[in-house]
Structure formats: C-alpha cells, structure tokens
Design an enzyme around this catalytic site. Structure first.
Site, PDB file in Angstrom:
ATOM      1  N   GLY A  10       0.838  -1.200   0.000  1.00  0.00           N
ATOM      2  CA  GLY A  10       0.000   0.000   0.000  1.00  0.00           C
ATOM      3  C   GLY A  10       0.870   1.246   0.000  1.00  0.00           C
ATOM      4  N   ARG A  72       0.633  -4.969  -5.013  1.00  0.00           N
ATOM      5  CA  ARG A  72       0.780  -6.009  -3.987  1.00  0.00           C
ATOM      6  C   ARG A  72       1.187  -7.329  -4.635  1.00  0.00           C
ATOM      7  NH1 ARG A  72      -0.765  -4.143   0.908  1.00  0.00           N
ATOM      8  NH2 ARG A  72      -2.306  -2.478   1.025  1.00  0.00           N
ATOM      9  N   ASP A 103       5.634  -5.293   5.687  1.00  0.00           N
ATOM     10  CA  ASP A 103       6.039  -6.681   5.956  1.00  0.00           C
ATOM     11  C   ASP A 103       5.985  -7.571   4.712  1.00  0.00           C
ATOM     12  OD1 ASP A 103       3.322  -6.374   6.030  1.00  0.00           O
ATOM     13  OD2 ASP A 103       2.983  -7.534   7.859  1.00  0.00           O
ATOM     14  N   ASP A 127       0.374   1.766   8.963  1.00  0.00           N
ATOM     15  CA  ASP A 127      -0.071   0.973  10.130  1.00  0.00           C
ATOM     16  C   ASP A 127       0.945   0.982  11.278  1.00  0.00           C
ATOM     17  OD1 ASP A 127      -2.222   0.405   8.578  1.00  0.00           O
ATOM     18  OD2 ASP A 127      -1.945  -1.765   8.528  1.00  0.00           O
ATOM     19  N   ASP A 129       3.284  -1.069  11.998  1.00  0.00           N
ATOM     20  CA  ASP A 129       3.316  -2.365  12.686  1.00  0.00           C
ATOM     21  C   ASP A 129       4.510  -3.246  12.324  1.00  0.00           C
ATOM     22  OD1 ASP A 129       2.506  -2.887  10.131  1.00  0.00           O
ATOM     23  OD2 ASP A 129       0.781  -4.128  10.666  1.00  0.00           O
TER      24      ASP A 129
HETATM   25  O1  F6P Z   1      -1.172  -1.941   4.865  1.00  0.00           O
HETATM   26  C1  F6P Z   1      -1.628  -0.662   5.004  1.00  0.00           C
HETATM   27  C2  F6P Z   1      -3.117  -0.589   4.752  1.00  0.00           C
HETATM   28  O2  F6P Z   1      -3.454   0.776   4.617  1.00  0.00           O
HETATM   29  C3  F6P Z   1      -3.987  -1.278   5.811  1.00  0.00           C
HETATM   30  O3  F6P Z   1      -4.243  -0.465   6.915  1.00  0.00           O
HETATM   31  C4  F6P Z   1      -5.231  -1.576   5.010  1.00  0.00           C
HETATM   32  O4  F6P Z   1      -5.919  -2.689   5.548  1.00  0.00           O
HETATM   33  C5  F6P Z   1      -4.702  -1.900   3.662  1.00  0.00           C
HETATM   34  O5  F6P Z   1      -3.475  -1.230   3.533  1.00  0.00           O
HETATM   35  C6  F6P Z   1      -5.626  -1.519   2.526  1.00  0.00           C
HETATM   36  O6  F6P Z   1      -5.043  -1.920   1.346  1.00  0.00           O
HETATM   37  P1  F6P Z   1      -5.595  -1.591  -0.108  1.00  0.00           P
HETATM   38  O7  F6P Z   1      -5.302  -0.167  -0.407  1.00  0.00           O
HETATM   39  O8  F6P Z   1      -4.843  -2.509  -1.010  1.00  0.00           O
HETATM   40  O9  F6P Z   1      -7.076  -1.867  -0.087  1.00  0.00           O
END
Ligand code: F6P
Length: 368
Positions: A10, A72, A103, A127, A129
C-alpha cells in the site's frame, strides 16, 4: 554502483521523500547510478523499469503516492517469479536493490536475499506495525489526518447529540486508532489487539451520557474484532468483500457501520459512522514523515555502501540503525501496554455513586 529502487504494498506519504534521499546521496556522495522498478515486485519480475536521476527526483519531496507506483505483487506466488526477478536484476546490471515497503514487500526481499540478491529494506506503512523499528514513515501523516477528522466529527456530534463512530485503518495493529483516539479525545478506542465486548462499549456510552454528556466519539481500527460469539462476527475482523490479495490478506472495512448500528440498538442514542479509508494514505507527508523518510533514505544508501545487505534501516530511539530483514518481519508489532494504559488512564473511571452525584451536579449546572 548501480542501485535499483522499488516501492511495494500500500502506498503511503513519504515514499517519494525516501526515493529522493537515496538518489541524491547516491549521486552526490557515491557517484551511483539508479534504475527504478515500477509497481513494486511486479516491475522486477516483469522488467518494467524507469531511469532515475537527479532530475527525476526534483520536486517530489512534498508529493504523496510514489513516482515508481506500487502493487501487492508477490513473485513467490508466480511461476518462476523469484528467479525471473533475479534474472531481471542481472539484465539491468543492478549491484544492489533498495526495497521500500511493509512486511509483505520485506518478506520477498528476505527470500531474494537468501537466494543471493544484495538487498536493503526501508520500513513503510501507515499501520506502523513493522518490528525492529520504533516508527515507520507515513504513520505520522495518517494520524494527523485521522486526528483532524475526529476533531471535525466532534463538533457535529456535539451539535446533534449523537454518537459518532470513526473507522480508521489498521489491519493487525491499532496504532492509528490509538494515537488519533488519544489525540482527538475519543471516549472509546477499539483496536485489533483487544477484542471488545459490545455490551461494555454500550455501557461506557450510557454512563457517560448519564452524567450529563450528550454526545460520544468512538474510534475503531478496521481490524478490531467483536469478542463474543453473540456478536455474529465470531472473533474475526469484518471484511468488505470475499477473496484475498497475493499475500493472503482479506480486504477489511465495514466494522464502523456495524458498530454504529449495534450502539444505537443497545443505547437508544442516535449513532452515525464515518469511514476514513484511503484519505489517511493520500496527500502530502507531514514534516515529521518528510524528515524520517529522508533519514531512512540516507540510512539505506549508506547501508548499501557498507555492504549491510539482508538488513533494513530502522529507527531506534532517535538513531537510524540497521536491523535484519528477518527481525523486521518476525512478528507484527502490536500496540504496547504502556500506551493502552495511557488511553485507559484518561477514561471515565467514576464509580456509579460518583456518577449519580456528577449527573445531579451536571443537571444543576445546566439549569443554573
Ligand atoms: O497496509 C496498510 C493498509 O493501509 C492497511 O491499513 C489496510 O488494511 C490496507 O493497507 C488496505 O489496502 P488496499 O489499499 O490494497 O485496499
């Protein structure tokens, strides 16, 4: 050296600031050359590249998103994906790779490193994390966006005597919810680390209203879970569609609306939900994130030249250090108990008898 750069997972504010810092120090200080791989690991796997030089990083410091775009893509899930990555790195004469990501991106970097690729990681995610580092860049901007949204929601909640539920991002950890909830003065903060009892949430709001307050603010992380089977979610996070991405993640979202409906049903107070979503990830990075991202970029290119491969730039205290990629993805970094204690410390802890007195007091004040 010829250094490749990619941004994966993301997007988040500050990615361009990292790219700029890596390229500027690389060119000015080390006389490096650069190549950008487009759309995360997809660009390495499919050889989608873009030249990167001083002019291509000009003016990008305050820009959100990433000039290299992102995806991704998980090469480990594609036929010969990892070996295709290695071949394309060789074809581009890349001596070292800087992988900027969370991660998932870092886990692919680790697999490639184990296959001989010279790779350095930079920790990115709103996040916050990732293990091994105190803060990831992008988090501060997301918290600022969420806090100003909570401030705005406060005034409309107050005007209408409503309960407002604000759903923020945070898949496995509740850092954004915790920081923005504390900063925004929320009355209830719900995070993935602590599955919640909906009856307890309702009771907290009832008691607050019983002592004269006529509105409440609830902040919930998208990955928060109902604790009991009674709540139909059976301890699983709420997802807004079926299926998963290439790293096995479900698309979360929707808990705010379910929570609002349940709070209204249990308390009788009119309740509305606001879902912040990608607004938290977009736009210009905060000053803190611009500085942190720049420090990470400088740290990463220095690590490349010190030969610290298989490692990630990390913030420990106020120093940029190098930690192993394995440590970074070892475990998801959870909100720590100290911070939870801070949030609990400022919560309404009046005993019932005190509350009755307070309610009387509040009513008297209003009538006066
Ligand atoms: O990993 C960061 C994040 O913003 C999470 O908080 C969220 O669940 C996810 O990405 C959303 O991803 P996408 O933009 O692919 O829907």
């Amino acid at each position: 050296m010829k250094v490749g750069i990619l941004t994966g997972g993301g997007d988040c504010p500050g990615l361009n600031a990292v790219i700029r810092a890596v390229v500027r120090k690389g060119v000015f200080h080390y006389k490096d050359e650069f190549v950008g791989f487009l759309e995360g690991w997809r660009g390495v796997q499919e050889n989608k590249t873009q030249p990167l030089d001083l002019s291509s990083v000009g003016g990008i410091l305050p820009r959100g998103g990433t000039i290299l775009r992102t995806s991704r893509t998980n090469p480990g899930k594609h036929e010969n994906g990892l070996t295709r990555c290695i071949e394309n790195l060789k074809n581009n004469k890349v001596d070292a790779l800087v992988a900027i990501g969370g991660d998932d991106t870092i886990s692919v970097a680790l697999r490639l490193h184990e296959m001989g690729v010279k790779v350095v990681g930079v920790p990115k995610t709103i996040d916050n994390d990732l293990s091994g580092t105190d803060f990831t860049f992008g988090f501060d901007t997301a918290v600022n966006v969420a806090t100003s949204a909570i401030d705005r929601v406060h005034t409309t909640a107050e005007a209408h005597n409503r309960v407002m539920v604000v759903e923020v991002m945070g898949r496995d950890s509740g850092w954004i919810a915790m920081y923005s909830g504390i900063a925004g003065g929320a009355d209830v903060i719900l995070i993935p680390e602590k599955p919640f009892d909906i009856e307890e949430v309702a009771e907290t709001i009832r008691l607050r209203h019983a002592r004269g307050r006529y509105f409440s603010i609830v902040v919930v992380a998208e990955g928060a879970k109902f604790a009991s089977d009674m709540d139909r979610q059976h301890g699983a996070p709420v997802v807004n569609n079926l299926g998963t991405d290439e790293f096995g993640h479900a698309r979360l979202g929707g808990i705010g609306n379910i929570l609002a409906r349940e709070i209204e049903r249990l308390t009788g107070f009119e309740t509305r939900a606001v879902v912040l979503g990608h607004i938290q990830r977009g736009g210009s990075p905060s000053a803190f994130d611009r500085v942190l991202a720049t420090r990470y970029g400088i740290g990463a290119i220095d690590m490349v030249h010190r030969g610290e491969f298989g490692c990630m730039a990390a913030l420990r205290g106020n120093k940029i250090v190098s930690v192993s990629l394995a440590e970074a993805i070892g475990a998801n970094r959870k909100v720590d108990q100290d911070l939870i204690d801070v949030a609990v410390g400022i919560l309404d802890k009046l005993k019932d008898t005190d509350k009755t007195d307070k309610t009387k007091e509040a009513k008297e004040t209003v009538s006066r």
